[in-house]
Design a protein around this motif. Sequence first.
Motif, PDB file in Angstrom:
ATOM      1  N   UNK A 107       0.837  -1.199   0.000  1.00 27.52           N
ATOM      2  CA  UNK A 107       0.000   0.000   0.000  1.00 27.52           C
ATOM      3  C   UNK A 107       0.874   1.253   0.000  1.00 27.52           C
ATOM      4  N   UNK A 108       0.526   2.190  -0.869  1.00 26.03           N
ATOM      5  CA  UNK A 108       1.191   3.491  -0.859  1.00 26.03           C
ATOM      6  C   UNK A 108       0.141   4.536  -0.507  1.00 26.03           C
ATOM      7  N   UNK A 109       0.347   5.318   0.542  1.00 31.11           N
ATOM      8  CA  UNK A 109      -0.602   6.393   0.824  1.00 31.11           C
ATOM      9  C   UNK A 109      -0.675   7.337  -0.387  1.00 31.11           C
ATOM     10  N   UNK A 110      -1.818   7.983  -0.609  1.00 33.07           N
ATOM     11  CA  UNK A 110      -1.965   8.818  -1.814  1.00 33.07           C
ATOM     12  C   UNK A 110      -0.942   9.956  -1.910  1.00 33.07           C
ATOM     13  N   UNK A 129      -7.853   3.619   5.737  1.00 32.74           N
ATOM     14  CA  UNK A 129      -7.040   4.678   5.147  1.00 32.74           C
ATOM     15  C   UNK A 129      -7.399   4.658   3.664  1.00 32.74           C
ATOM     16  N   UNK A 130      -8.102   5.663   3.223  1.00 37.61           N
ATOM     17  CA  UNK A 130      -8.520   5.653   1.821  1.00 37.61           C
ATOM     18  C   UNK A 130      -8.306   7.038   1.236  1.00 37.61           C
ATOM     19  N   UNK A 190      -3.926  10.213 -14.699  1.00 45.13           N
ATOM     20  CA  UNK A 190      -4.460   8.975 -14.125  1.00 45.13           C
ATOM     21  C   UNK A 190      -5.045   9.243 -12.751  1.00 45.13           C
ATOM     22  N   UNK A 191      -6.155   8.599 -12.491  1.00 45.78           N
ATOM     23  CA  UNK A 191      -6.756   8.663 -11.166  1.00 45.78           C
ATOM     24  C   UNK A 191      -6.309   7.411 -10.422  1.00 45.78           C
ATOM     25  N   UNK A 192      -5.710   7.607  -9.268  1.00 45.82           N
ATOM     26  CA  UNK A 192      -5.121   6.469  -8.567  1.00 45.82           C
ATOM     27  C   UNK A 192      -5.808   6.282  -7.211  1.00 45.82           C
ATOM     28  N   UNK A 193      -6.841   5.441  -7.161  1.00 51.04           N
ATOM     29  CA  UNK A 193      -7.489   5.200  -5.857  1.00 51.04           C
ATOM     30  C   UNK A 193      -6.624   4.318  -4.966  1.00 51.04           C
ATOM     31  N   UNK A 194      -6.679   4.566  -3.684  1.00 54.65           N
ATOM     32  CA  UNK A 194      -5.913   3.777  -2.711  1.00 54.65           C
ATOM     33  C   UNK A 194      -6.841   3.442  -1.537  1.00 54.65           C
TER      34      UNK A 194
END
Lengths: 871, 276
Positions: free
Chosen positions: A298-301, A535-536, A582-586
């Motif tokens: 996981x990478x935080x946004x 965490x989103x 690009x939209x990068x959801x996390x």
Amino acid sequence: MSPFYNCFVRLVIVIIAIQSLSVAKAQQSALQGNLNFYGEISLFKALDSLRTTGIPLAYSFNKLTNQSLDLEKGMTVKEFLSKLSEELIADITYNGNQIIISPHTPKNYTIHGVVRNVESGEHIIGATLQVGDGSTGTTTNGYGYFSITLKEGDYKVLLSHLNFQEKEITVALYRNLFIEASLSSKVTELDEVVVSSLANNRNLTENIPSIDRISISEADGQIPYFLGEVDIIQNALLKPGIRAIGEDASGIHVRGGNVDQNLTLLDEATIYNPNHFYGLISVFNPEAVNNVRIMKGFMPPSYGGRTSSVIEVRQKEGNANKTHFSGGIGVLSARALLEGPIHKGKSSYLISGRQSLLNLSIDDFASTSVRRNRIRFQDLNIKLNFKYSQASTYYLSGYIGNDRNIVGLNSTRNWGNRMLNFRWNYLFSPKLFSNFNVFVSEYNYRIESTDVPGAFVGRSKIADYSAKVNFTLVPNPNNEITFGIGTIYHRLLPGIREPLDQNSNTNRVELENEQGFESAAHISHETSLDKWSFHYGVRLSSLHTIGPGSVFEYRDGIPSADSAIIDTTRFQSTELIYRDANLEPRLSVNYRLNEKTSIKTSFTRTAQYIHLISNTISPAPTDIWKLSNRYIPPTVSNQFTLGLYKNLKNNTWELSSEIYYKDIENNIQYQNGADLIFNQNIETEIILSEARAYGLELYAKKKIGRLQGWISYTLSRAESRINEFENTDFVLENHDKTHDFSTSWSIRLSNRWSTSANFVYNSGIPVTLPTDKYVFENNLVPHFQFRNNGRLPDYHRLDLSIKWEGQNFKKSGKRRKNQDYWIFTIYNAYARQNAYSYFFRESPTDPGIGQVVKYSIFGTIIPALTYNFRF
Amino acid sequence: MKRLKYLALLFLFGCEEVVIVDLPSEQNLIVVEGWLSDSLGNQPIRLTRSNSFDAENPIEPIIDAQVLVQSRIGELFSYSHSKSGYYHAETPFRGEEGREYRMLALIDTIEIRSEWDRMPNKIIISGIQSFSFQENDPNNSDQQITIYYPKVTAIDPLGTRNFYRWIFFKNTEILNDIEPITIQNDRLFDGNIIPNDFQGFQYEAGEIMTVQLQSISQASHDYLSLLRSQLTTLGTAGGTTPAIVEGNVRNLEDPTNQILGYFGTIAISQDSVLAE
């Protein structure tokens, strides 16, 4: 609107203002009047007495609790009301000309501040603050700051960190507070076993799964490797999911990703080539490094730009209290560090240097002057920090590194990174933390050849200019919102080759420069609800490449060959050439099953707009980078993880098991025999592929006690297939390793002696074996029909070390100011000749017959001795 | 640079060992080897078949093929088998500058044909000199020895893309153990003296140093470049990944059936000097 109407409105406003002022003035004078009672009196009686004097009070005896008050003689009305408020008897509200007295309701206040190392004054990252029974708490962020909002009251706050002694502080929270807490380093005693039951369960509570941490000051950060060097990248290779192709670490692969898919940051600035000495050690001087975080799942946004991992290295800040000099000397390098206060307790400096020593050894071994190969490297790190006020701290950090390689008689190559980074941490309010950052980062390569008549100088360069700002808002202990924007201006100079002087018979050749803005905006929310925490967030990233530049048009739109170019479009300076976004959801979810166990799952999508162009097995300093364009779209990866985390024996043992699946679109591969040197049409040599990687990682770490260490095992697969052949099978990637086991342990034998051992065992990497041999011009040529159809033999190695420390304490029991220690290491202790690769050649004794030759870089035991000191 | 990584580490600690590895089954592919020069001669072409890499027998020659060389203007040159898979033109001939040639062969029932390759312009060597430097005697480090190497003068024509190959001879023996394939592309020295500071090709005093400068086509250069990478850098960390060395000969009936090797043209210029 008529002028009359305007005048009327203004007149009304003026009258209201005068009225308000006169009411306020009357109320002020009433509040300044003395009470007409004193001594012991009940609340209700006091209020009634006040109201009878004409003070406009509003209250209800049904809601207030009557209690006895002790009032001094001569107290004013205002002082009386303040006393009610301060002693939490009642809340006072001024509403127009009325004073409302209501029962006290507890309010929320925020404690914010920093946690420092008491000896050096440096901020401590990742310190835990637990409030009361431990059910509420927080940790210091990546800059050492924390913020926690609680209901008013008296609290005991326990501060802890693995490397520091616990400390409990008492906080009377009836207003917002700034706290500057300090912790003392732990003195490791031989019989130390007692630990806090709650202090070190961060691996269970934090919302970033798949994260590895290396703290240089901890025992496991001090493990010596090749030639006794402590190295963070070599250390990382012992963690699950992080691998190098061979003995060196000139390129690391994280969870099946390529070497260019790792974002390496030194104090937030990008480092493009983190290697010295062809990858045997990293550019990060352990003397100057504080800690490392490697985010591989996981990478935080707030992070992005690479599709496999973030390797975040932070330099020490410098001791703000005392001046220290430390250093060491070994077979490979000598290093030194000077740190101290500029203004005691407020600002500090750090300067550190490292110089290789091994260049002499290579000279001695070289057989001929034509082949003579001398290499040396240097590093210089600086850091300054200024605490301007409670809310404002400035940091300046810099790094210059250089490798110099003299080959044969007439050729010299230099390459290296340099960066300068300015950071400003500012607290807008107790709940709003901000980080402003600007940096310049460069990677340069230069070759000078004095061979006549074609003497030349060649250069290539990557320069990044970046500005970003991040905010963290902590409204309450259960919620944290992070948001920010940033951009990097990339300037790539892929190559210039020009005559060395007027006598050189060579032409100037220059590849077109590339420039573009890689920008991103991000927002994320961390929240916890009972046993759940989330965490989103999302990151919106983009690339805008701008002129001057040229874009080649190919026949049928396919960049098949130089000969397929049918037109060239030229772009003027600042003209937009290409853009993509690009939209990068996390998303990361953590469920606490109980105090000892948690389950975490995550999804991370990342886009990468800059690519390493290299078709060699491991990267070389000559490799260039290229921005995405019409023919090389951004690489995009999606990664899913699911893990179980468990701590045992009062958090002495930390266990984790995690599975991951990652798919990577537009992974870059190369045509057979791709010509990547000084090629203006590099897209004709590139093939886009689809890659995927999946695996299981098991990790067990014993982090407390005389014996500390970890065991790591990874079962994984990394494979790819060319986009054009969607129906074909996936083929193993060069860096695939099915089984990968590593373990590292250190034990303190006495107060002065300690020893450590590392053992690694993994499957050999895929290798392409020849089916046939044939002869062309009397050369025996191996023919490779199928890619990666075999494997090298399994790899295993044992390293041992023993550390002897000088006397740390005087006879009086006081700690000595000067400390030193010796480390003796044995790399490859049982002299395993691990295969680095296979050669396929003609037998020197039987012409016409093929031979498979196993090549080992290290075929023997390599002992080394290093001496380290600090005073 | 990438090979040097290997050298650097090898000097430190590296070691090599011949090993037995279970290799995949052989493909038995046809291999063509032929360079048509601008010098009068029987212009040999060799046909062989590949065999298993670990086979203990050497590669097999093809001895019963029908071989022809054709020029774009319709000339046909018949070949006949000489020995060990070598075919020679029945009548000696030379390739003409600017003319395109290709090779055709019938092997059993398989018909193969190369791409056309245009004979490049010859570049004249206008001079050759002997140079030397001193270095430690590998057999006795206390002594210095003198190493000689040749350097020629030849001018690359301005404005055209030219590709070169260098061949070195020591007396009459070919010298290629240092670097089996030495090729150049004039992109970096168009219109200038062709750089040739090849100190690796070393001679002792009294030996005759002969240098051949061959002009080759771009296709030949690309083929040799790929072949060189597969011969010299495989197995090193900085080496290229193993790949099929695709040549310019095709199976006419089944193009997916791989033919290895190459047929090309070369224009040769040569000069000699005594090492002194």
